[in-house]
Motif scaffolding. Structure first.
Motif, PDB file in Angstrom:
ATOM      1  N   UNK A   1       0.852  -1.199   0.000  1.00 58.62           N
ATOM      2  CA  UNK A   1       0.000   0.000   0.000  1.00 58.62           C
ATOM      3  C   UNK A   1       0.882   1.242   0.000  1.00 58.62           C
ATOM      4  N   UNK A   2       1.873   1.275   0.888  1.00 57.42           N
ATOM      5  CA  UNK A   2       2.796   2.414   0.947  1.00 57.42           C
ATOM      6  C   UNK A   2       3.647   2.475  -0.318  1.00 57.42           C
ATOM      7  N   UNK A   3       4.110   1.327  -0.772  1.00 61.66           N
ATOM      8  CA  UNK A   3       4.939   1.273  -1.980  1.00 61.66           C
ATOM      9  C   UNK A   3       4.179   1.816  -3.197  1.00 61.66           C
ATOM     10  N   UNK A   4       2.917   1.422  -3.348  1.00 60.84           N
ATOM     11  CA  UNK A   4       2.112   1.902  -4.482  1.00 60.84           C
ATOM     12  C   UNK A   4       1.902   3.407  -4.412  1.00 60.84           C
ATOM     13  N   UNK A   5       1.641   3.917  -3.212  1.00 59.40           N
ATOM     14  CA  UNK A   5       1.425   5.360  -3.054  1.00 59.40           C
ATOM     15  C   UNK A   5       2.704   6.128  -3.400  1.00 59.40           C
ATOM     16  N   UNK A   6       3.832   5.659  -2.886  1.00 58.68           N
ATOM     17  CA  UNK A   6       5.113   6.321  -3.163  1.00 58.68           C
ATOM     18  C   UNK A   6       5.446   6.213  -4.644  1.00 58.68           C
ATOM     19  N   UNK A   7       5.208   5.062  -5.228  1.00 62.37           N
ATOM     20  CA  UNK A   7       5.494   4.849  -6.643  1.00 62.37           C
ATOM     21  C   UNK A   7       4.684   5.792  -7.525  1.00 62.37           C
ATOM     22  N   UNK A   8       3.427   6.004  -7.181  1.00 62.45           N
ATOM     23  CA  UNK A   8       2.590   6.928  -7.959  1.00 62.45           C
ATOM     24  C   UNK A   8       3.140   8.349  -7.874  1.00 62.45           C
ATOM     25  N   UNK A   9       3.579   8.756  -6.686  1.00 67.76           N
ATOM     26  CA  UNK A   9       4.172  10.093  -6.532  1.00 67.76           C
ATOM     27  C   UNK A   9       5.461  10.206  -7.332  1.00 67.76           C
ATOM     28  N   UNK A  10       6.297   9.150  -7.250  1.00 64.82           N
ATOM     29  CA  UNK A  10       7.574   9.146  -7.969  1.00 64.82           C
ATOM     30  C   UNK A  10       7.332   9.258  -9.467  1.00 64.82           C
ATOM     31  N   UNK A  11       6.377   8.494  -9.956  1.00 67.42           N
ATOM     32  CA  UNK A  11       6.065   8.508 -11.386  1.00 67.42           C
ATOM     33  C   UNK A  11       5.625   9.897 -11.832  1.00 67.42           C
ATOM     34  N   UNK A  12       4.776  10.521 -11.041  1.00 68.42           N
ATOM     35  CA  UNK A  12       4.303  11.865 -11.360  1.00 68.42           C
ATOM     36  C   UNK A  12       5.466  12.847 -11.445  1.00 68.42           C
ATOM     37  N   UNK A  13       6.348  12.819 -10.452  1.00 69.08           N
ATOM     38  CA  UNK A  13       7.480  13.759 -10.431  1.00 69.08           C
ATOM     39  C   UNK A  13       8.493  13.447 -11.520  1.00 69.08           C
ATOM     40  N   UNK A  14       8.695  12.182 -11.849  1.00 61.13           N
ATOM     41  CA  UNK A  14       9.606  11.847 -12.940  1.00 61.13           C
ATOM     42  C   UNK A  14       9.089  12.389 -14.264  1.00 61.13           C
ATOM     43  N   UNK A  15       7.774  12.269 -14.488  1.00 62.20           N
ATOM     44  CA  UNK A  15       7.191  12.828 -15.718  1.00 62.20           C
ATOM     45  C   UNK A  15       7.370  14.342 -15.754  1.00 62.20           C
ATOM     46  N   UNK A  16       7.168  14.991 -14.608  1.00 66.38           N
ATOM     47  CA  UNK A  16       7.339  16.445 -14.559  1.00 66.38           C
ATOM     48  C   UNK A  16       8.786  16.842 -14.825  1.00 66.38           C
ATOM     49  N   UNK A  17       9.730  16.118 -14.232  1.00 67.38           N
ATOM     50  CA  UNK A  17      11.137  16.431 -14.462  1.00 67.38           C
ATOM     51  C   UNK A  17      11.534  16.134 -15.908  1.00 67.38           C
ATOM     52  N   UNK A  18      10.992  15.062 -16.483  1.00 63.04           N
ATOM     53  CA  UNK A  18      11.266  14.768 -17.895  1.00 63.04           C
ATOM     54  C   UNK A  18      10.770  15.906 -18.771  1.00 63.04           C
ATOM     55  N   UNK A  19       9.569  16.384 -18.498  1.00 57.31           N
ATOM     56  CA  UNK A  19       8.998  17.489 -19.285  1.00 57.31           C
ATOM     57  C   UNK A  19       9.835  18.756 -19.110  1.00 57.31           C
ATOM     58  N   UNK A  20      10.273  19.029 -17.887  1.00 58.58           N
ATOM     59  CA  UNK A  20      11.121  20.193 -17.643  1.00 58.58           C
ATOM     60  C   UNK A  20      12.430  20.053 -18.413  1.00 58.58           C
ATOM     61  N   UNK A  21      13.001  18.847 -18.392  1.00 56.36           N
ATOM     62  CA  UNK A  21      14.234  18.605 -19.143  1.00 56.36           C
ATOM     63  C   UNK A  21      14.039  18.833 -20.628  1.00 56.36           C
ATOM     64  N   UNK A  22      12.905  18.388 -21.159  1.00 60.63           N
ATOM     65  CA  UNK A  22      12.612  18.612 -22.579  1.00 60.63           C
ATOM     66  C   UNK A  22      12.516  20.101 -22.878  1.00 60.63           C
ATOM     67  N   UNK A  23      11.857  20.821 -21.999  1.00 60.72           N
ATOM     68  CA  UNK A  23      11.731  22.263 -22.208  1.00 60.72           C
ATOM     69  C   UNK A  23      13.089  22.959 -22.150  1.00 60.72           C
ATOM     70  N   UNK A  24      13.928  22.538 -21.228  1.00 56.78           N
ATOM     71  CA  UNK A  24      15.243  23.161 -21.088  1.00 56.78           C
ATOM     72  C   UNK A  24      16.185  22.775 -22.219  1.00 56.78           C
ATOM     73  N   UNK A  25      16.035  21.556 -22.758  1.00 55.69           N
ATOM     74  CA  UNK A  25      16.897  21.086 -23.836  1.00 55.69           C
ATOM     75  C   UNK A  25      16.377  21.483 -25.210  1.00 55.69           C
ATOM     76  N   UNK A  26      15.156  21.976 -25.278  1.00 55.68           N
ATOM     77  CA  UNK A  26      14.530  22.305 -26.553  1.00 55.68           C
ATOM     78  C   UNK A  26      15.237  23.442 -27.257  1.00 55.68           C
TER      79      UNK A  26
END
Length: 119
Positions: A80-105
């Motif tokens: 239960x805790x692992x799934x909750x943390x994983x969902x948060x991690x996934x969300x932040x990884x997508x946000x950081x990926x998008x930020x990286x794309x914007x900065x590298x664009x």
């Protein structure tokens, strides 16, 4: 979808250092309540109260055989805790990926400063 009540119970249970110590010890294998209590600087009754919280959260299961109550870790409760943390991690990884794309664009040209004209 995560059951937020279950997530709350797990994090509330893990919010106490004694209960985290109990979970750590049980992750090495099953123990009796009295074996769990030995290294802890609390009464046996207090250990039982902590175990009740851990059982209600789904992290630990106890069973009584004769006069001995054995305690076991419940991996599903930790998921239960692992799934909750994983969902948060996934969300932040997508946000950081998008930020990286914007900065590298491609760099957009910087606007030239406006010349002040005379009035």
């Amino acid at each position: 979808m995560l059951n937020h009540c279950a997530v709350d119970r797990v994090f509330q249970a893990l919010g106490d250092s004694t209960r985290r110590a109990i979970v750590e010890r049980l992750s090495q294998g099953s123990l009796s309540v009295s074996d769990l209590a030995k290294p802890l600087d609390i009464t046996l009754a207090a250990v039982v109260q902590h175990l009740q919280v851990l059982e209600e959260s789904g992290l630990v299961r106890t069973e009584k055989v004769g006069r001995v109550r054995s305690c076991h870790i419940q991996p599903e409760g930790l998921r239960v805790a692992e799934d909750w943390i994983s969902a948060r991690r996934s969300l932040w990884e997508r946000r950081f990926d998008r930020l990286g794309e914007l900065l590298d664009g491609p760099e957009s040209p910087t606007p030239s400063p406006r010349k002040k004209g005379r009035s």
